[in-house]
Write an enzyme that holds these catalytic residues in place. Structure first.
Site, PDB file in Angstrom:
ATOM      1  CB  SER A   1      -1.025   0.142   1.300  1.00 36.91           C
ATOM      2  OG  SER A   1      -1.952  -1.089   1.282  1.00 36.91           O
TER       3      SER A   1
HETATM    4  N1  SAH Z   1      -1.450  -4.793   3.987  1.00 35.95           N
HETATM    5  C1  SAH Z   1      -0.549  -4.866   2.880  1.00 35.95           C
HETATM    6  C2  SAH Z   1      -1.247  -4.507   1.565  1.00 35.95           C
HETATM    7  C3  SAH Z   1      -2.205  -5.565   1.263  1.00 35.95           C
HETATM    8  S1  SAH Z   1      -2.888  -5.434  -0.568  1.00 35.95           S
HETATM    9  C4  SAH Z   1       0.790  -4.118   3.131  1.00 35.95           C
HETATM   10  O1  SAH Z   1       1.081  -3.434   4.140  1.00 35.95           O
HETATM   11  O2  SAH Z   1       1.619  -4.383   2.036  1.00 35.95           O
HETATM   12  C5  SAH Z   1      -4.144  -6.582  -0.253  1.00 35.95           C
HETATM   13  C6  SAH Z   1      -3.868  -8.093   0.274  1.00 35.95           C
HETATM   14  O3  SAH Z   1      -5.184  -8.643   0.581  1.00 35.95           O
HETATM   15  C7  SAH Z   1      -3.211  -8.866  -0.980  1.00 35.95           C
HETATM   16  O4  SAH Z   1      -2.213  -9.399  -0.366  1.00 35.95           O
HETATM   17  C8  SAH Z   1      -4.132 -10.138  -1.028  1.00 35.95           C
HETATM   18  O5  SAH Z   1      -3.670 -11.288  -1.450  1.00 35.95           O
HETATM   19  C9  SAH Z   1      -4.815 -10.106   0.115  1.00 35.95           C
HETATM   20  N2  SAH Z   1      -6.360 -10.860   0.352  1.00 35.95           N
HETATM   21  C10 SAH Z   1      -7.279 -10.903  -0.618  1.00 35.95           C
HETATM   22  N3  SAH Z   1      -8.473 -11.369  -0.373  1.00 35.95           N
HETATM   23  C11 SAH Z   1      -8.096 -11.918   0.983  1.00 35.95           C
HETATM   24  C12 SAH Z   1      -8.509 -12.748   2.079  1.00 35.95           C
HETATM   25  N4  SAH Z   1     -10.113 -12.818   1.775  1.00 35.95           N
HETATM   26  N5  SAH Z   1      -8.079 -12.857   3.083  1.00 35.95           N
HETATM   27  C13 SAH Z   1      -6.776 -12.300   3.323  1.00 35.95           C
HETATM   28  N6  SAH Z   1      -6.015 -11.748   2.524  1.00 35.95           N
HETATM   29  C14 SAH Z   1      -6.699 -11.354   1.579  1.00 35.95           C
END
Ligand code: SAH
Length: 219
Positions: free
Chosen positions: A67
Site C-alpha cells: 500500500s
Molecule cells: N497490507 C498490505 C497491502 C495488502 S494488498 C501491505 O501492507 O503491504 C491486499 C492483500 O489482501 C493482498 O496481499 C491479497 O492477497 C490479500 N487478500 C485478498 N483477499 C483476502 C482474504 N480473503 N483474506 C486475506 N487476505 C486477502
C-alpha cells in the site's frame, strides 16, 4: 551492503516522506514516528530501492501491491492505536502495515489468502524477529479463533458492510475498511457501541485490490 542495511540516505528519504505525509494531513505522531523508523526498502528488490520512499503503491509480486505510505498512515491513524491493542489485519501482503502496527506497540494478528505471498512475508518477518502472528487463510471471515479484537483493519476492497468482522470487535473497538465496488471504495471507520450497534464515518475515496473469499468478491 545488503538490503537490510539502513543507510543515512534511507533515513533521510524517510524524513522527507514523513514531512510529505504531514503536509498531506497525517497528524498521529505515533504513526509518523513508526513510518520514520521502519526501513520500508526491505520490501523492495534492490533494483527498485529508489521507489521505497516515494508516496506510492508498488507491485510486490503475485499481482499484489504494498500500500501507498499515505494510505497506510490514514488507515493506521483511523484505528487510533494504543499500546497493547490487539489488532487483526486482513490482507498481510508485504507485511509493511503489520510492521507499522507492531512498532506502535500493538499485538498484531494478520491473515493472508495468497499462499506464496504468505510464505514470502513470513520469512521476512521472521528475519526481522518481530512478534507478529501471521496466518494463511480467508480473512474475509476474520479470524474468529482469536477474537475479540480491539481494532480490525481490512487492506483490500470490501464489497459491503463487513458484519462478520464487526462481530469480532470488542465494545468501543474500531474497524477500518475500504468499502465499495471494485473500482472505488470509501474509507470507512466503524466503532462498536455498548449496545452492539455501530457508528460509521467516511474518510474519502481509495482504490484497493479486491478482497477475495467467502465475504469478498469471488473465490
Ligand atoms: N497490507 C498490505 C497491502 C495488502 S494488498 C501491505 O501492507 O503491504 C491486499 C492483500 O489482501 C493482498 O496481499 C491479497 O492477497 C490479500 N487478500 C485478498 N483477499 C483476502 C482474504 N480473503 N483474506 C486475506 N487476505 C486477502
Amino acid at each position: 551492503m545488503d538490503k537490510f542495511t539502513d543507510s543515512f540516505r534511507h533515513q533521510g528519504l524517510r524524513k522527507k516522506l514523513v514531512k510529505l505525509l504531514r503536509e498531506k494531513g497525517i497528524k498521529d505522531e505515533k504513526v509518523l514516528a513508526a513510518i520514520e523508523s521502519f526501513p520500508r526498502h526491505i520490501f523492495f528488490d534492490e533494483a527498485f530501492l529508489e521507489h521505497a520512499y516515494q508516496d506510492k503503491a508498488f507491485p510486490i509480486g503475485e499481482g499484489q501491491t504494498i500500500s501507498q505510505p499515505y494510505t497506510v498512515a490514514v488507515q493506521t491513524s483511523l484505528l487510533n492505536i494504543k499500546k497493547g491493542d490487539k489488532v487483526l489485519e486482513i490482507g498481510t501482503g508485504s507485511g509493511y502495515q503489520a510492521c507499522i502496527l507492531y512498532l506502535m506497540g500493538a499485538k498484531v494478528y494478520s491473515i493472508e489468502y495468497n499462499k506464496n505471498l504468505f510464505n514470502k512475508t513470513r520469512m521476512l518477518i521472521n528475519s526481522l524477529n518481530y512478534d507478529i502472528k501471521l496466518f494463511y487463510g480467508d480473512g474475509s471471515k476474520g479470524l474468529p479463533g482469536f477474537a475479540p479484537y480491539d481494532k480490525i483493519v481490512v487492506t483490500a476492497a470490501t464489497p459491503g458492510t463487513p458484519s462478520v468482522l464487526l462481530e469480532q470487535l470488542n465494545v468501543n473497538g474500531i474497524l477500518v475498511a475500504p468499502v465499495g465496488n471494485e473500482h472505488v471504495q470509501a474509507m470507512k471507520q466503524y466503532i462498536k457501541q455498548a449496545d452492539g450497534s455501530y457508528s460509521e464515518k467516511d474518510f474519502g475515496q481509495y482504490k484497493f485490490v479486491p478482497l477475495l473469499g467467502a465475504h469478498g468478491w469471488r473465490n
